[in-house]
Scaffold this motif. Structure first.
Motif, PDB file in Angstrom:
ATOM      1  N   ARG A 135      13.010  27.533  -2.547  1.00 14.12           N
ATOM      2  CA  ARG A 135      11.895  26.891  -3.263  1.00 14.12           C
ATOM      3  C   ARG A 135      10.689  27.796  -3.317  1.00 14.12           C
ATOM      4  N   GLU A 136       9.999  27.788  -4.451  1.00  9.97           N
ATOM      5  CA  GLU A 136       8.810  28.628  -4.654  1.00  9.97           C
ATOM      6  C   GLU A 136       9.143  30.118  -4.699  1.00  9.97           C
ATOM      7  N   ARG A 137      10.438  30.481  -4.565  1.00  8.46           N
ATOM      8  CA  ARG A 137      10.759  31.911  -4.504  1.00  8.46           C
ATOM      9  C   ARG A 137      11.648  32.386  -5.645  1.00  8.46           C
ATOM     10  N   VAL A 138      12.248  31.458  -6.405  1.00 14.89           N
ATOM     11  CA  VAL A 138      13.143  31.909  -7.472  1.00 14.89           C
ATOM     12  C   VAL A 138      12.689  31.390  -8.834  1.00 14.89           C
ATOM     13  N   SER A 139      12.938  32.201  -9.857  1.00 12.84           N
ATOM     14  CA  SER A 139      12.620  31.779 -11.221  1.00 12.84           C
ATOM     15  C   SER A 139      13.513  32.529 -12.193  1.00 12.84           C
ATOM     16  N   ILE A 140      13.576  31.987 -13.409  1.00 14.51           N
ATOM     17  CA  ILE A 140      14.377  32.560 -14.485  1.00 14.51           C
ATOM     18  C   ILE A 140      13.491  32.584 -15.717  1.00 14.51           C
ATOM     19  N   PRO A 141      13.542  33.685 -16.508  1.00 13.49           N
ATOM     20  CA  PRO A 141      12.674  33.745 -17.696  1.00 13.49           C
ATOM     21  C   PRO A 141      12.821  32.478 -18.534  1.00 13.49           C
ATOM     22  N   LYS A 142      11.678  31.986 -19.063  1.00 20.36           N
ATOM     23  CA  LYS A 142      11.698  30.727 -19.808  1.00 20.36           C
ATOM     24  C   LYS A 142      12.079  30.926 -21.276  1.00 20.36           C
ATOM     25  N   ASP A 143      11.317  31.750 -21.993  1.00 15.04           N
ATOM     26  CA  ASP A 143      11.516  31.812 -23.443  1.00 15.04           C
ATOM     27  C   ASP A 143      12.133  33.129 -23.855  1.00 15.04           C
ATOM     28  N   ALA A 144      13.215  33.514 -23.170  1.00 11.60           N
ATOM     29  CA  ALA A 144      13.885  34.768 -23.492  1.00 11.60           C
ATOM     30  C   ALA A 144      15.360  34.456 -23.724  1.00 11.60           C
ATOM     31  N   PRO A 145      15.728  34.076 -24.971  1.00  7.59           N
ATOM     32  CA  PRO A 145      17.127  33.707 -25.231  1.00  7.59           C
ATOM     33  C   PRO A 145      18.065  34.820 -24.794  1.00  7.59           C
ATOM     34  N   GLY A 146      19.078  34.442 -24.032  1.00  2.00           N
ATOM     35  CA  GLY A 146      20.061  35.429 -23.600  1.00  2.00           C
ATOM     36  C   GLY A 146      19.722  36.102 -22.284  1.00  2.00           C
ATOM     37  N   ASN A 147      18.478  35.923 -21.809  1.00  2.11           N
ATOM     38  CA  ASN A 147      18.133  36.507 -20.507  1.00  2.11           C
ATOM     39  C   ASN A 147      18.081  35.394 -19.469  1.00  2.11           C
ATOM     40  N   VAL A 148      19.087  35.343 -18.611  1.00  2.00           N
ATOM     41  CA  VAL A 148      19.157  34.291 -17.593  1.00  2.00           C
ATOM     42  C   VAL A 148      19.150  34.917 -16.200  1.00  2.00           C
ATOM     43  N   ASP A 186      19.444  22.687 -17.019  1.00  2.00           N
ATOM     44  CA  ASP A 186      20.182  21.919 -18.030  1.00  2.00           C
ATOM     45  C   ASP A 186      19.146  21.389 -19.005  1.00  2.00           C
ATOM     46  N   GLY A 187      19.414  21.564 -20.273  1.00  2.00           N
ATOM     47  CA  GLY A 187      18.422  21.181 -21.268  1.00  2.00           C
ATOM     48  C   GLY A 187      17.183  22.010 -21.019  1.00  2.00           C
ATOM     49  N   SER A 188      16.074  21.313 -20.768  1.00  3.63           N
ATOM     50  CA  SER A 188      14.821  22.062 -20.633  1.00  3.63           C
ATOM     51  C   SER A 188      14.331  22.107 -19.200  1.00  3.63           C
ATOM     52  N   SER A 189      15.028  21.418 -18.284  1.00  2.53           N
ATOM     53  CA  SER A 189      14.458  21.375 -16.932  1.00  2.53           C
ATOM     54  C   SER A 189      15.221  22.274 -15.961  1.00  2.53           C
ATOM     55  N   ASP A 190      14.444  22.799 -15.001  1.00  2.00           N
ATOM     56  CA  ASP A 190      14.980  23.690 -13.982  1.00  2.00           C
ATOM     57  C   ASP A 190      15.001  22.970 -12.644  1.00  2.00           C
ATOM     58  N   HIS A 191      16.072  23.179 -11.897  1.00  2.00           N
ATOM     59  CA  HIS A 191      16.199  22.554 -10.576  1.00  2.00           C
ATOM     60  C   HIS A 191      16.522  23.634  -9.560  1.00  2.00           C
ATOM     61  N   ILE A 192      15.730  23.685  -8.477  1.00  2.00           N
ATOM     62  CA  ILE A 192      16.054  24.589  -7.375  1.00  2.00           C
ATOM     63  C   ILE A 192      16.654  23.713  -6.290  1.00  2.00           C
ATOM     64  N   LEU A 193      17.932  23.978  -5.987  1.00  3.29           N
ATOM     65  CA  LEU A 193      18.682  23.027  -5.166  1.00  3.29           C
ATOM     66  C   LEU A 193      18.765  23.416  -3.696  1.00  3.29           C
ATOM     67  N   LEU A 194      18.371  24.632  -3.348  1.00  6.76           N
ATOM     68  CA  LEU A 194      18.403  25.021  -1.938  1.00  6.76           C
ATOM     69  C   LEU A 194      16.967  25.220  -1.473  1.00  6.76           C
ATOM     70  N   SER A 195      16.592  24.487  -0.412  1.00  8.07           N
ATOM     71  CA  SER A 195      15.183  24.492  -0.007  1.00  8.07           C
ATOM     72  C   SER A 195      14.684  25.881   0.375  1.00  8.07           C
ATOM     73  N   GLN A 196      15.583  26.749   0.936  1.00 11.28           N
ATOM     74  CA  GLN A 196      15.048  28.055   1.357  1.00 11.28           C
ATOM     75  C   GLN A 196      14.683  28.954   0.175  1.00 11.28           C
TER      76      GLN A 196
END
Length: 196
Positions: free
Chosen positions: A65-78, A53-63
């Protein structure tokens, strides 16, 4: 015109490997992405894995953590990248995006992708041998490369044969390199490849 999310309905990942769950849209003028959530259903139980939301990313499931990511500066690529897949990661993933339009109304779209995690039959590493009896001038630079096929990850170790059949460990890594060869570098070298 509203953006449409696109991505495959099913995708296969390899256990211990990484996988990208594609989710993309073509950005539309006047529509600003507000939130992005990735959730997963394991055994009828839906949980949110990731929220932006906005500019911050939250990983909400502990399993995850450190394993998931989403491109940062690629509009339209989520798209969601998951590293070192576990069998328990399989399930149906939902990519949901909300946008705010110029009248402050919210628009939401979502797509589902089913993730299968497969175990690939483990294969022993097979080393392709280089040529024997390599002769090089002193002062030259050279390298020996160890290349093995088999189930990743593969680790390499280089050794030099010493008198009385002993082996001297030189380095780990696929390549053994010399900047300047000396006569004392003459000898027999061998490589070991290892996986799970």
């Amino acid at each position: 015109a509203f953006p449409d999310l696109s991505g495959p309905s099913e995708i296969k990942g390899v256990w211990k490997g990484s996988v990208t769950l594609p989710c993309t849209y073509v950005p539309v003028e006047d529509l600003v992405q507000q939130t992005l959530t990735w959730s997963v259903v394991h055994d009828k139980d839906s949980r949110t894995v990731f929220r932006r939301d906005g500019s911050s990313d939250h990983i909400l499931l502990s399993q995850y953590r450190e394993r998931v990511s989403i491109p940062k500066d690629a509009p339209g690529n989520v798209s969601l990248l998951i590293l070192s897949l576990e069998i328990s990661d399989r399930g149906t993933y939902t990519c949901q995006v909300t946008w705010r339009d110029s009248n402050n109304s919210l628009i939401a779209k979502e797509i589902n992708t089913k993730l299968e995690v497969v175990k690939v039959a483990a294969t022993k590493p097979i080393i392709r041998a280089g040529e024997l009896g390599l002769t090089l001038p002193a002062g030259a630079g050279t390298s020996l490369t160890c290349e093995a096929g088999g189930s990743p990850p593969i680790s390499y170790r280089w050794y030099r044969r010493a008198p009385a059949g002993k082996a001297v460990f030189l380095s780990s890594g696929a390549e053994l390199a010399w900047a300047r060869l000396r006569p004392s570098d003459s000898g027999t070298y061998f490589c070991e490849a290892e996986n799970r």
